[in-house]
Design a protein around this motif. Structure first.
Motif, short mmCIF file in Angstrom:
data_model
loop_
_atom_site.label_atom_id
_atom_site.label_comp_id
_atom_site.label_asym_id
_atom_site.label_seq_id
_atom_site.Cartn_x
_atom_site.Cartn_y
_atom_site.Cartn_z
N LYS A 73 0.80 -1.22 0.00
CA LYS A 73 0.00 0.00 0.00
C LYS A 73 0.84 1.28 0.00
CE LYS A 73 -3.12 1.59 3.41
NZ LYS A 73 -2.65 2.94 3.42
N HIS A 96 -1.92 -2.19 -6.03
CA HIS A 96 -1.96 -2.30 -4.56
C HIS A 96 -2.72 -3.56 -4.14
CE1 HIS A 96 -4.40 -0.57 -0.91
NE2 HIS A 96 -3.66 -1.59 -0.55
N VAL A 97 -2.04 -4.41 -3.39
CA VAL A 97 -2.70 -5.62 -2.89
C VAL A 97 -2.73 -5.61 -1.36
CG1 VAL A 97 -2.10 -7.02 -4.90
CG2 VAL A 97 -0.55 -6.99 -2.93
N GLY A 98 -3.67 -6.34 -0.79
CA GLY A 98 -3.80 -6.39 0.66
C GLY A 98 -5.25 -6.19 1.05
N GLY A 143 -6.63 -3.40 -0.73
CA GLY A 143 -6.34 -3.43 -2.16
C GLY A 143 -6.94 -4.66 -2.80
N ILE A 151 9.09 -6.15 1.41
CA ILE A 151 7.79 -5.93 2.07
C ILE A 151 7.89 -6.52 3.47
CG2 ILE A 151 5.31 -6.48 2.03
CD1 ILE A 151 5.49 -6.70 -1.00
N SER A 152 7.49 -5.74 4.48
CA SER A 152 7.71 -6.19 5.86
C SER A 152 6.76 -7.31 6.27
CB SER A 152 7.58 -5.01 6.82
OG SER A 152 6.31 -4.41 6.70
N GLY A 153 5.54 -7.34 5.68
CA GLY A 153 4.60 -8.39 6.06
C GLY A 153 3.64 -7.96 7.15
N ILE A 206 11.89 -11.90 0.24
CA ILE A 206 13.28 -11.42 0.12
C ILE A 206 13.35 -10.13 0.91
CG2 ILE A 206 15.08 -10.61 -1.46
CD1 ILE A 206 13.66 -12.33 -3.67
N ASP A 251 15.93 -7.78 6.58
CA ASP A 251 15.74 -7.90 8.03
C ASP A 251 15.21 -9.28 8.40
OD1 ASP A 251 15.03 -7.68 10.64
OD2 ASP A 251 13.46 -6.17 10.34
N ALA A 256 11.79 -9.46 9.99
CA ALA A 256 10.58 -8.98 9.31
C ALA A 256 9.46 -10.01 9.49
CB ALA A 256 10.86 -8.75 7.82
N ALA A 308 17.72 -6.88 -1.62
CA ALA A 308 16.99 -7.09 -2.88
C ALA A 308 17.83 -6.66 -4.08
CB ALA A 308 15.69 -6.30 -2.87
N PHE A 309 18.64 -5.60 -3.89
CA PHE A 309 19.40 -5.08 -5.02
C PHE A 309 20.50 -6.04 -5.46
CE2 PHE A 309 17.32 -1.53 -3.00
CZ PHE A 309 16.73 -0.92 -4.08
C1 FAD Z 1 -6.65 -0.01 7.87
C2 FAD Z 1 -5.34 -0.34 7.20
C3 FAD Z 1 -5.37 -0.99 5.99
C4 FAD Z 1 -4.17 -1.32 5.32
N1 FAD Z 1 -4.24 -2.00 4.14
C5 FAD Z 1 -3.08 -2.38 3.53
C6 FAD Z 1 -3.10 -3.12 2.32
O1 FAD Z 1 -4.16 -3.40 1.75
N2 FAD Z 1 -1.91 -3.48 1.75
C7 FAD Z 1 -0.70 -3.18 2.32
O2 FAD Z 1 0.33 -3.56 1.75
N3 FAD Z 1 -0.66 -2.47 3.45
C8 FAD Z 1 -1.81 -2.06 4.07
N4 FAD Z 1 -1.74 -1.31 5.22
C9 FAD Z 1 -0.41 -0.83 5.65
C10 FAD Z 1 0.42 -1.84 6.42
O3 FAD Z 1 0.06 -1.77 7.78
C11 FAD Z 1 1.92 -1.56 6.27
O4 FAD Z 1 2.18 -0.24 6.69
C12 FAD Z 1 2.45 -1.73 4.85
O5 FAD Z 1 2.05 -2.98 4.31
C13 FAD Z 1 3.94 -1.66 4.84
O6 FAD Z 1 4.44 -1.66 3.51
P1 FAD Z 1 5.91 -2.20 3.18
O7 FAD Z 1 6.07 -3.55 3.71
O8 FAD Z 1 6.12 -1.97 1.73
O9 FAD Z 1 6.83 -1.13 3.91
P2 FAD Z 1 7.68 -1.24 5.27
O10 FAD Z 1 6.84 -1.73 6.39
O11 FAD Z 1 8.39 0.04 5.39
O12 FAD Z 1 8.69 -2.40 4.96
C14 FAD Z 1 9.78 -2.33 4.10
C15 FAD Z 1 10.55 -3.61 4.24
O13 FAD Z 1 11.62 -3.62 3.31
C16 FAD Z 1 12.75 -4.17 3.91
N5 FAD Z 1 13.93 -3.66 3.17
C17 FAD Z 1 14.53 -2.45 3.27
N6 FAD Z 1 15.55 -2.36 2.41
C18 FAD Z 1 15.61 -3.55 1.75
C19 FAD Z 1 16.46 -4.06 0.75
N7 FAD Z 1 17.48 -3.34 0.23
N8 FAD Z 1 16.24 -5.32 0.31
C20 FAD Z 1 15.23 -6.07 0.82
N9 FAD Z 1 14.39 -5.63 1.77
C21 FAD Z 1 14.58 -4.38 2.23
C22 FAD Z 1 12.69 -3.74 5.35
O14 FAD Z 1 13.43 -4.63 6.17
C23 FAD Z 1 11.19 -3.79 5.62
O15 FAD Z 1 10.81 -5.06 6.14
C24 FAD Z 1 -2.93 -0.98 5.89
C25 FAD Z 1 -2.90 -0.33 7.14
C26 FAD Z 1 -4.09 0.00 7.78
C27 FAD Z 1 -4.01 0.68 9.11
#
Ligand code: FAD
Ligand code: AMP
Lengths: 318, 248
Positions: free
Chosen positions: A229, A242-244, A247, A260-262, A279, A282, A285, A299-300
């Motif tokens: 997201k 956007h999935v989740g 999404g 993606i942190s999960g 991948i 951390d 994660a 990832a890079f």
């Molecule tokens: C009501 C509500 C609904 C939501 N709906 C959704 C939804 O539908 N979908 C969704 O995705 N989110 C949703 N969210 C948001 C969700 O809570 C998270 O904030 C979001 O999923 C985090 O996205 P991310 O994992 O891309 O980013 P981050 O949490 O910032 O994670 C980034 C990750 O990348 C890793 N990373 C950094 N650098 C590298 C590298 N060089 N190589 C590999 N890994 C690396 C880090 O260790 C980290 O784990 C919602 C939140 C709320 C409150």
């Protein structure tokens, strides 16, 4: 009596989910001791459905745009003609749109997100995903007529050749107050809903300029691309990716999450996928707890290597 | 224009999902309930119609007294009045039939529901409600404008989006995109005070029957631990995906 299945086409071609719902309808019909009739709209080659257990195909010649009310009425008329008590549909966006309308028209109960064959036909019980895939419910359907919405990739495509015929079908065309003004097809070649494999990128990829490798990985695998997201909120990728929970839902065979942190809201939308690969740099994660395979790494570095190795693999297995 | 927003009262996403009564009922013990996220987008869009076009906005939930805090929250966000249909929500068809009675007696031009509830994930109430009341229906709605007797709506499809014109009365299954997430409203103190004075009408249901019931819930089989692959040995990952998982 027969089981009716709505087999969707895209520009005349049967979708992969059409073959899956046909295979599933055959399994349900076997349990009920009945046959399978498929209904499709503008299929170029509907006879191939015989490979998947369909005895008869009703093919509708239709000019015009998708219209859920009209399509529901087409399927309803086919169900009446065939005396079908069970109708099977996919869980594509179109079928999710059609099924509730059809259910009122047929006075049938509808179970969405079904994940397997009925465990019993009397009483009629199916398993469906609930609580955004955190629980499975055994649903008893008491009404005479039933609509089953099969979650994609939950049953798979199974060959089951039978003698099959294709007939033209000309149902009555109901009026609708909805008129399509414009259709805007997203760029990617494979849509998230139809994809066997989805490659998804998160905020860990730092910026939109780094998506080249995600697209390349997807291309090598014949996969659709998706994102978390924040990535679409930041405008790095289109909203359609956007999935989740808020999404698009994903129920692919393989989901590869890069950077993606999960978060629980992310997982809620993708955990119907069969095999998950993560991948991430951390090791803590949360995604690693939900994944089947993981690579703790940057990832890079990992993704470009993975692309090279997959190309070698594809060349060997071509 | 008269708008009805259908609000589903659901456990917050982060809730622990457990069951009671020999695994036949959701265990609401200690669970925080919220407005279904898809309905929150719809309610905010309704506020826009209220403020910009003078629409009247009612909210409705089918459920017992336990759903009232959720309706009060919708009032605090800005709805004019709330309706609680006093009967347990049993399945999609039953809820749709209860709501159809409310829609028919209220004479609404626009009914805003969500594409699905995040609890039972039925994705069925809005389409059924439209068909039961003879209204048009747009699902996966990510954009909506109303001008006089006609609406323009954008629907998300599997491989893109479509913009349609629709006559009123109209029911939508809304989702994120109807409004930006940053525009979602959180009730403020003034809103909460005002909500106390707004009507929350409890009406009896029409005794619609449910045709389905859950006979048992299960948790998905616990997943084995993740298999970690060394970043320098990615051949191993490909091997596992090909020979073990059989997905490539
Ligand atoms: C009501 C509500 C609904 C939501 N709906 C959704 C939804 O539908 N979908 C969704 O995705 N989110 C949703 N969210 C948001 C969700 O809570 C998270 O904030 C979001 O999923 C985090 O996205 P991310 O994992 O891309 O980013 P981050 O949490 O910032 O994670 C980034 C990750 O990348 C890793 N990373 C950094 N650098 C590298 C590298 N060089 N190589 C590999 N890994 C690396 C880090 O260790 C980290 O784990 C919602 C939140 C709320 C409150
Ligand atoms: N008990 C309920 N009361 C009012 N509206 C509901 C109720 N259940 C579902 N809805 C509406 O229908 C939408 C889809 O729900 P569902 O079909 O249960 O997935 C929700 O987003 C709500 O707008």
């Amino acid at each position: 009596m027969s089981v009716l299945v709505y087999t969707e086409t895209d520009q005349g071609k049967l979708k992969k989910t059409a073959l899956e719902v046909a295979s599933y309808a055959k399994a349900v019909a076997d349990k009920l001791g009945s046959s399978v009739t498929a209904v499709c709209i503008n299929a170029d080659d509907a006879s191939q459905l015989g490979q998947y257990g369909v005895n008869k195909v009703l093919n509708i010649d239709y000019e015009g745009e998708f219209n859920a009310k009209r399509y529901a009425s087409f399927i309803g008329q086919a169900a009446q003609q065939e005396g079908a008590d069970v109708v099977v549909v996919s869980q594509s966006a179109d079928s999710r749109y059609i099924a509730p309308i059809l259910s009122v028209g047929l006075e049938a109960t509808y179970a969405s997100n079904v994940i397997g064959e009925p465990s019993s036909t009397n009483p009629f019980i199916v398993q469906r995903n609930t609580f955004t895939n955190k629980a499975i419910g055994d649903l008893e359907m008491k009404s005479g007529k039933k609509i089953l919405g099969l979650s994609s990739n939950a049953y798979g495509v199974h060959e089951n050749p039978v003698d099959s015929s294709v007939e033209g079908f000309s149902p009555e065309k109901v009026d609708s107050g909805i008129k399509v003004q414009s259709v805007d097809k997203a760029g990617g070649t494979v849509s998230i809903a139809d994809a066997d494999i989805v490659v998804s990128g998160g905020r860990g990829l730092k910026g939109p300029e780094n998506w080249g490798m995600i697209e390349e990985l997807a291309e090598v695998l014949g996969a659709a691309t998706a994102c978390s997201k924040p990535v679409s909120d930041l405008g790095w990728r289109p909203h359609s990716e956007h999935v989740g929970q808020t999404g698009k839902p994903v129920a692919s065979n393989l989901y590869i999450a890069v950077g993606i942190s999960g978060a629980i809201q992310h997982l809620a939308g993708i955990n119907a996928s069969k095999v998950k690969v993560v991948i991430n740099t951390d090791p803590e994660a949360p995604f690693f707890k939900a994944a089947d395979y993981g690579v703790v790494g940057d990832a890079f570095e990992v993704v470009p290597q993975l692309i090279e190795k997959l190309k070698e693999f594809k060349a060997q297995n071509a | 224009m008269k708008i009805l927003v259908c609000i589903s009262h659901v456990p917050d996403t982060t809730s622990k999902i457990n069951f009671t009564d020999s695994d036949t009922k959701f265990d609401a013990n200690g669970v925080q309930f919220v407005i279904n996220p898809n309905d929150e987008f719809g309610l905010t869009r309704a506020m826009w119609f209220k403020e910009k076009q003078g629409a009247g906005v009612d909210v409705v939930t089918v459920g017992g007294p336990e759903v009232e805090p959720t309706l009060r929250k919708a009032l605090a966000i800005g709805a004019d009045q709330a309706i609680r249909v006093d009967t347990a929500a049993l399945d999609g068809y039953q809820v749709a039939r209860e709501l159809a009675a409310v829609v028919k007696s209220g004479g609404y031009d626009l009914v805003i529901a969500g594409r699905e509830s995040i609890d039972y994930n039925g994705g069925m109430v809005p389409g059924m409600l439209a068909e039961l009341t003879g209204a048009e229906f747009v699902n996966n709605c990510i954009g909506l404008e109303v001008d006089g007797g006609a609406a323009r709506a954008t629907r998300e499809m599997d491989g893109g989006k479509a913009t349609v014109s629709a006559t009123l009365p109209l029911v939508i299954g809304g989702q994120k995109g109807l409004v930006e997430e940053s525009d979602l409203r959180i009730p403020n103190m003034r809103g909460i005070m005002m909500a106390r004075k707004k009507p929350l009408n409890v009406i009896p249901g029409v005794s619609a029957q449910a045709d389905t019931s859950f006979v048992k819930f299960h948790k998905p089989a616990p997943k084995g631990a993740v298999k970690l692959v060394d970043p320098d040995k990615l051949d191993e990952l490909i091997n596992l995906l090909h020979n073990e998982a059989k997905v490539i």
